[in-house]
Design an enzyme around this catalytic site. Structure first.
Site: not given
Ligand code: NAD
Length: 266
Positions: A99, A159, A101, A126, A155, A128
Site C-alpha cells: 500500500g 504526507k 506509495t 496506491p 491530503h 485500496f
C-alpha cells in the site's frame, strides 16, 4: 479454505495498525508477524487497540519472514523502505501486497520480473479504497468525452510524496483514454512559480496539503458550456480494509506484479 498467513510491515503505523486489526478480527486470516521500526517487543494486538495476540513487534523483516513463514506481506511503511521490503519478501517466496506509495515504473517492472521468476503474485496499490477506484475509472471514462481536465488531490500536511499515488494512477488511466493535448493558453505565464500545478500529459495536478484533511480527490472536467466533477472523499483508514482483504485473497491466485487495485474491480 485454509487461513492465509499474513505479515504486516509498518505495523505500528496508522495504516499498519488497521491492517493488524483486520487480520486479527478476520477468521480467514492469521497474523504471523508484525514488523515496525519502533516499539520492538510490544504486542501487535495491544498496539492495534485489541487484546494481546502473542505476536510481538520486531524490526527484523527477514527474520519475521523466515520464522513466521507468511503467505503474504502487507506493507504500509515509507517510500524509502517499501521497495527493499518488497524485494526481500519476493526473495523469500512471500507475496507482497503493497500500500506504500512512491514506487517508480522501473521498480514495478523489476518486481514483476522477480515475482514471475518466483512464480508468485504481488500487488502494488496506491489506493485500496473501492470508492476511490470507481472515481478513477469514472474519470478515465469521462476523459474520452471531456479531454480538458485538472486533478486536485487533498491530503494531510505530513504526507511525504506529491502528487499522491492515487493522483498519479488516475493521471495514467486518463492518459490511456485521451490524446495528449496541451491545455490552457499557450502564452500563459506563472507569476508565482508552481501556481498551475504539476504538468502531466497536457493537464495539471494540484496537491493540497493541510492539517485536518484525510484523503480526497476531485477530477474536474471542462467542456463547452459545462463542467463535470468526479470526487471521492475518504474519512478514515478503516475504509481501505475491505480492499486490503480482497487483495490478500486475490494475490494468492496469480503470478506477476499487478499495479493498481483497479484490476480487481470490474
Ligand atoms: P505512518 O507514518 O503512520 O506509518 C508508517 C510506519 O512504517 C511507521 O510506523 C514507521 O515507523 C514504519 N516503518 C518505516 N520504515 C519501516 C521499515 N523498514 N520496516 C517496518 N516499518 C517501517 O504512515 P501511514 O499513514 O500508515 O502510511 C504509510 C504509507 O501508506 C504511505 O506511503 C501512505 O502514502 C500509504 N497509504 C496508502 C494507502 C492505500 O490505500 N494504498 C492508504 C493510506 C496510506
Amino acid at each position: 479454505m485454509s487461513t492465509i498467513k499474513v505479515a504486516v510491515a509498518g505495523a505500528a503505523g496508522r495504516m499498519g495498525k488497521e491492517v493488524v486489526k483486520l487480520v486479527l478480527e478476520d477468521p480467514d486470516l492469521e497474523l504471523v508477524a508484525a514488523v515496525g521500526r519502533s516499539g520492538e517487543g510490544t504486542d501487535a494486538g495491544t498496539l492495534a487497540g485489541l487484546p494481546e495476540c502473542g505476536v510481538k513487534l520486531t524490526s527484523d523483516l527477514e527474520m519475521a519472514l523466515v520464522e513466521g513463514r507468511p503467505d503474504v506481506l502487507v506493507d504500509f511503511t515509507t517510500p524509502q523502505f517499501a521497495y527493499p521490503n518488497t524485494t526481500l519478501a519476493v526473495a523469500h517466496g512471500v507475496r507482497p501486497v503493497i500500500g506504500t506509495t512512491g514506487f517508480t515504473p522501473e521498480q514495478i517492472e523489476e518486481l514483476d520480473k522477480q515475482c514471475k521468476e518466483k512464480g508468485i503474485g504481488g500487488l502494488i496499490a496506491p489506493n485500496f479504497s473501492i470508492g476511490a477506484i470507481l472515481m478513477m475509472k469514472f474519470a478515465a471514462q469521462a476523459a474520452k468525452y471531456f479531454p480538458h481536465l485538472e486533478i486536485m488531490e487533498f491530503h494531510g500536511d505530513q504526507k511525504l510524496d506529491a502528487p499522491s499515488g492515487t493522483a498519479i494512477k488516475t493521471a495514467e488511466m486518463i492518459a490511456q483514454n485521451r490524446q495528449e493535448i496541451r491545455q490552457g493558453n499557450p502564452n500563459e505565464e506563472e507569476t508565482i512559480e508552481g501556481s498551475r500545478g504539476g504538468y502531466y500529459n497536457g493537464f495539471r495536478i494540484h496537491s493540497v496539503r493541510l492539517p485536518g484533511v484525510f484523503a480526497q480527490q476531485e477530477v474536474l472536467f471542462g467542456g463547452f458550456g459545462q463542467t463535470l466533477k468526479i470526487r471521492h472523499d475518504s474519512y478514515e483508514r478503516a475504509g481501505y480494509m475491505p480492499g486490503v482483504k480482497m487483495a490478500v485473497e486475490k494475490v494468492m491466485t496469480y503470478e506477476g506484479m499487478v499495479y493498481g487495485f483497479d484490476h480487481f474491480i470490474e
